[in-house]
Design a protein around this motif. Structure first.
Motif, PDB file in Angstrom:
ATOM      1  N   PHE A  14       0.923  -1.260   0.185  1.00 40.55           N
ATOM      2  CA  PHE A  14      -0.086  -0.067  -0.122  1.00 40.55           C
ATOM      3  C   PHE A  14       0.749   1.167   0.033  1.00 40.55           C
ATOM      4  CE2 PHE A  14      -2.769  -3.259   1.740  1.00 40.55           C
ATOM      5  CZ  PHE A  14      -3.880  -2.917   0.850  1.00 40.55           C
ATOM      6  N   CYS A  15       1.846   1.503  -1.139  1.00 40.76           N
ATOM      7  CA  CYS A  15       2.640   2.594  -1.024  1.00 40.76           C
ATOM      8  C   CYS A  15       3.638   2.661   0.066  1.00 40.76           C
ATOM      9  CB  CYS A  15       2.098   3.736  -1.308  1.00 40.76           C
ATOM     10  SG  CYS A  15       3.061   5.022  -2.108  1.00 40.76           S
ATOM     11  N   ASP A  16       4.355   1.608   0.677  1.00 35.89           N
ATOM     12  CA  ASP A  16       5.283   1.532   1.366  1.00 35.89           C
ATOM     13  C   ASP A  16       6.488   1.661   0.938  1.00 35.89           C
ATOM     14  OD1 ASP A  16       6.638   1.156   3.946  1.00 35.89           O
ATOM     15  OD2 ASP A  16       6.572  -1.225   3.634  1.00 35.89           O
ATOM     16  N   ILE A  17       7.138   2.989   1.455  1.00 35.63           N
ATOM     17  CA  ILE A  17       8.350   3.635   0.646  1.00 35.63           C
ATOM     18  C   ILE A  17       9.500   3.515   1.725  1.00 35.63           C
ATOM     19  CG2 ILE A  17       9.243   5.662  -0.243  1.00 35.63           C
ATOM     20  CD1 ILE A  17       6.405   6.788  -0.611  1.00 35.63           C
ATOM     21  N   HIS A  18      10.528   2.896   1.080  1.00 33.30           N
ATOM     22  CA  HIS A  18      11.915   2.713   1.862  1.00 33.30           C
ATOM     23  C   HIS A  18      12.836   3.237   1.180  1.00 33.30           C
ATOM     24  CE1 HIS A  18      10.267  -0.544   4.298  1.00 33.30           C
ATOM     25  NE2 HIS A  18       9.406  -0.718   3.477  1.00 33.30           N
ATOM     26  N   ASN A  19      13.780   3.628   2.067  1.00 34.82           N
ATOM     27  CA  ASN A  19      14.960   4.487   1.426  1.00 34.82           C
ATOM     28  C   ASN A  19      16.170   3.452   1.486  1.00 34.82           C
ATOM     29  OD1 ASN A  19      17.602   5.827   1.127  1.00 34.82           O
ATOM     30  ND2 ASN A  19      17.147   7.492   2.712  1.00 34.82           N
ATOM     31  N   ILE A  20      16.459   2.948   0.339  1.00 34.32           N
ATOM     32  CA  ILE A  20      17.723   1.803   0.086  1.00 34.32           C
ATOM     33  C   ILE A  20      18.844   2.406  -0.127  1.00 34.32           C
ATOM     34  CG2 ILE A  20      15.871   0.204  -0.121  1.00 34.32           C
ATOM     35  CD1 ILE A  20      16.641   0.376  -3.238  1.00 34.32           C
ATOM     36  N   SER A  21      19.220   3.731  -0.005  1.00 40.22           N
ATOM     37  CA  SER A  21      20.565   4.527  -0.326  1.00 40.22           C
ATOM     38  C   SER A  21      21.574   3.755   0.369  1.00 40.22           C
ATOM     39  CB  SER A  21      20.394   5.940  -0.131  1.00 40.22           C
ATOM     40  OG  SER A  21      19.494   6.409  -0.935  1.00 40.22           O
ATOM     41  N   GLU A  22      21.425   3.511   1.685  1.00 41.62           N
ATOM     42  CA  GLU A  22      22.464   2.825   2.635  1.00 41.62           C
ATOM     43  C   GLU A  22      23.015   1.833   1.961  1.00 41.62           C
ATOM     44  OE1 GLU A  22      22.357   3.498   6.736  1.00 41.62           O
ATOM     45  OE2 GLU A  22      21.773   5.463   6.424  1.00 41.62           O
ATOM     46  N   ALA A  23      21.882   0.724   1.638  1.00 40.36           N
ATOM     47  CA  ALA A  23      22.099  -0.746   1.337  1.00 40.36           C
ATOM     48  C   ALA A  23      22.933  -0.657  -0.138  1.00 40.36           C
ATOM     49  CB  ALA A  23      20.605  -1.343   1.188  1.00 40.36           C
ATOM     50  N   VAL A  24      22.415   0.420  -0.952  1.00 37.91           N
ATOM     51  CA  VAL A  24      23.111   0.395  -2.287  1.00 37.91           C
ATOM     52  C   VAL A  24      24.498   0.782  -2.065  1.00 37.91           C
ATOM     53  CG1 VAL A  24      22.977   1.450  -4.634  1.00 37.91           C
ATOM     54  CG2 VAL A  24      20.759   0.619  -3.426  1.00 37.91           C
ATOM     55  N   THR A  25      24.762   1.896  -1.370  1.00 40.05           N
ATOM     56  CA  THR A  25      26.030   2.237  -0.928  1.00 40.05           C
ATOM     57  C   THR A  25      26.753   1.550  -0.624  1.00 40.05           C
ATOM     58  OG1 THR A  25      25.079   4.613  -0.534  1.00 40.05           O
ATOM     59  CG2 THR A  25      27.386   4.094   0.119  1.00 40.05           C
ATOM     60  N   ALA A  26      26.681   0.604   0.497  1.00 34.94           N
ATOM     61  CA  ALA A  26      27.189  -0.651   1.006  1.00 34.94           C
ATOM     62  C   ALA A  26      27.599  -1.655  -0.232  1.00 34.94           C
ATOM     63  CB  ALA A  26      26.324  -1.383   2.161  1.00 34.94           C
ATOM     64  N   ALA A  27      26.608  -1.893  -1.063  1.00 35.84           N
ATOM     65  CA  ALA A  27      27.058  -2.837  -2.001  1.00 35.84           C
ATOM     66  C   ALA A  27      28.088  -2.416  -2.960  1.00 35.84           C
ATOM     67  CB  ALA A  27      25.731  -2.825  -2.992  1.00 35.84           C
ATOM     68  N   VAL A  28      28.104  -1.079  -3.185  1.00 35.28           N
ATOM     69  CA  VAL A  28      29.159  -0.469  -3.999  1.00 35.28           C
ATOM     70  C   VAL A  28      30.598  -0.495  -3.338  1.00 35.28           C
ATOM     71  CG1 VAL A  28      30.183   1.823  -4.844  1.00 35.28           C
ATOM     72  CG2 VAL A  28      27.576   1.057  -5.312  1.00 35.28           C
ATOM     73  N   ARG A  29      30.680  -0.140  -2.031  1.00 33.06           N
ATOM     74  CA  ARG A  29      31.695  -0.324  -1.149  1.00 33.06           C
ATOM     75  C   ARG A  29      32.329  -1.590  -0.849  1.00 33.06           C
ATOM     76  NH1 ARG A  29      29.432   2.492   2.903  1.00 33.06           N
ATOM     77  NH2 ARG A  29      28.747   0.678   4.038  1.00 33.06           N
ATOM     78  N   ASP A  30      31.265  -2.597  -1.101  1.00 28.27           N
ATOM     79  CA  ASP A  30      31.883  -4.003  -0.784  1.00 28.27           C
ATOM     80  C   ASP A  30      32.294  -4.699  -2.161  1.00 28.27           C
ATOM     81  OD1 ASP A  30      31.492  -3.612   1.780  1.00 28.27           O
ATOM     82  OD2 ASP A  30      29.601  -4.705   1.959  1.00 28.27           O
ATOM     83  N   GLY A  32      34.327  -3.916  -4.491  1.00 29.02           N
ATOM     84  CA  GLY A  32      35.691  -4.069  -5.192  1.00 29.02           C
ATOM     85  C   GLY A  32      35.966  -3.112  -6.063  1.00 29.02           C
ATOM     86  N   LEU A  33      34.829  -2.597  -6.588  1.00 31.94           N
ATOM     87  CA  LEU A  33      34.946  -1.635  -7.771  1.00 31.94           C
ATOM     88  C   LEU A  33      35.002   0.116  -7.121  1.00 31.94           C
ATOM     89  CD1 LEU A  33      31.790  -2.774 -10.028  1.00 31.94           C
ATOM     90  CD2 LEU A  33      34.345  -3.381 -10.008  1.00 31.94           C
ATOM     91  N   THR A  34      35.882   0.770  -8.124  1.00 33.98           N
ATOM     92  CA  THR A  34      35.928   2.144  -7.540  1.00 33.98           C
ATOM     93  C   THR A  34      35.022   3.147  -8.377  1.00 33.98           C
ATOM     94  OG1 THR A  34      38.188   1.662  -7.322  1.00 33.98           O
ATOM     95  CG2 THR A  34      37.636   3.949  -7.390  1.00 33.98           C
ATOM     96  N   SER A  35      34.864   2.779  -9.601  1.00 32.73           N
ATOM     97  CA  SER A  35      33.938   3.526 -10.482  1.00 32.73           C
ATOM     98  C   SER A  35      33.261   2.867 -11.664  1.00 32.73           C
ATOM     99  CB  SER A  35      34.982   4.730 -11.245  1.00 32.73           C
ATOM    100  OG  SER A  35      35.607   5.640 -10.426  1.00 32.73           O
ATOM    101  N   GLN A 108      31.564   6.311  -4.273  1.00 28.79           N
ATOM    102  CA  GLN A 108      30.329   7.435  -3.988  1.00 28.79           C
ATOM    103  C   GLN A 108      29.323   7.121  -5.158  1.00 28.79           C
ATOM    104  OE1 GLN A 108      30.297   8.629  -0.834  1.00 28.79           O
ATOM    105  NE2 GLN A 108      32.269   7.266  -0.440  1.00 28.79           N
ATOM    106  N   LEU A 109      28.200   7.083  -4.789  1.00 31.39           N
ATOM    107  CA  LEU A 109      26.978   7.305  -5.563  1.00 31.39           C
ATOM    108  C   LEU A 109      27.035   8.735  -6.151  1.00 31.39           C
ATOM    109  CD1 LEU A 109      24.227   5.292  -3.829  1.00 31.39           C
ATOM    110  CD2 LEU A 109      25.716   4.467  -5.588  1.00 31.39           C
ATOM    111  N   MET A 110      26.901   8.964  -7.352  1.00 28.21           N
ATOM    112  CA  MET A 110      26.804  10.481  -7.685  1.00 28.21           C
ATOM    113  C   MET A 110      25.489  10.873  -7.890  1.00 28.21           C
ATOM    114  SD  MET A 110      29.876  10.031 -10.764  1.00 28.21           S
ATOM    115  CE  MET A 110      29.996  11.591 -11.127  1.00 28.21           C
ATOM    116  N   LEU A 111      24.751  10.978  -6.623  1.00 28.37           N
ATOM    117  CA  LEU A 111      23.421  11.336  -6.563  1.00 28.37           C
ATOM    118  C   LEU A 111      23.631  12.741  -6.062  1.00 28.37           C
ATOM    119  CD1 LEU A 111      21.944   8.544  -4.381  1.00 28.37           C
ATOM    120  CD2 LEU A 111      21.420   9.184  -6.607  1.00 28.37           C
ATOM    121  N   GLY A 112      22.353  13.762  -6.317  1.00 26.20           N
ATOM    122  CA  GLY A 112      22.281  15.181  -5.893  1.00 26.20           C
ATOM    123  C   GLY A 112      22.264  15.024  -4.378  1.00 26.20           C
TER     124      GLY A 112
END
Length: 138
Positions: A14-30, A32-35, A108-112
């Motif tokens: 029913f329009c349950d909204i979750h901020n997943i930025s931290e989980a996505v950032t952790a995926a990038v951090r873990d 082994g990729l830089t860019s 780092q994610l290149m988000l605004g």
């Protein structure tokens, strides 16, 4: 190189909204990729991924918007066929889409400044959702 990461999220529907930025950032951090560039994807026909300014007023506005555009109270042909009552969920999810691409550099994610990655569950019941983050880079 391609790296794939998955995580699960428990949702209310029913329009349950979750901020997943931290989980996505952790995926990038873990990863082994830089860019590179990543895609966040939900393998679901009743959920979506987008960016938002994740604050209470905007979240309430977004929920009200979806009720005006694809109301739960309307009659949907999907419901006539499947009798599951979630026709509105499919329409709402289709409006936003199941994925989002985001570049990253220096891990780092290149988000605004105010952009956050949001997962929206539109279904008419609780769900356990799988979210896939696939990264291409070096």
């Amino acid at each position: 190189m391609v790296v794939t990461h998955e995580f699960n999220l428990s949702t209310q529907g029913f329009c349950d909204i979750h901020n997943i930025s931290e989980a996505v950032t952790a995926a990038v951090r873990d990863s082994g990729l830089t860019s590179g560039i990543l895609t966040v994807f939900t393998p679901s026909a009743t959920s979506a991924i987008t960016t938002v300014e994740y604050e209470n007023g905007m979240l309430a506005d977004f929920e009200a918007f979806f009720e005006r555009v694809a109301s739960q109270s309307w009659e949907y042909k999907h419901n006539e066929r499947w009798h599951d009552g979630n026709g509105f969920s499919h329409v709402r999810a289709a409006l936003l889409g199941p994925s989002l691409s985001v570049p990253f550099t220096d891990k780092q994610l290149m988000l605004g400044t105010w952009q956050e990655i949001a997962f929206l569950d539109f279904d008419n019941r609780r769900r356990s959702r799988r979210i896939i983050v696939q990264m291409v880079g070096e």
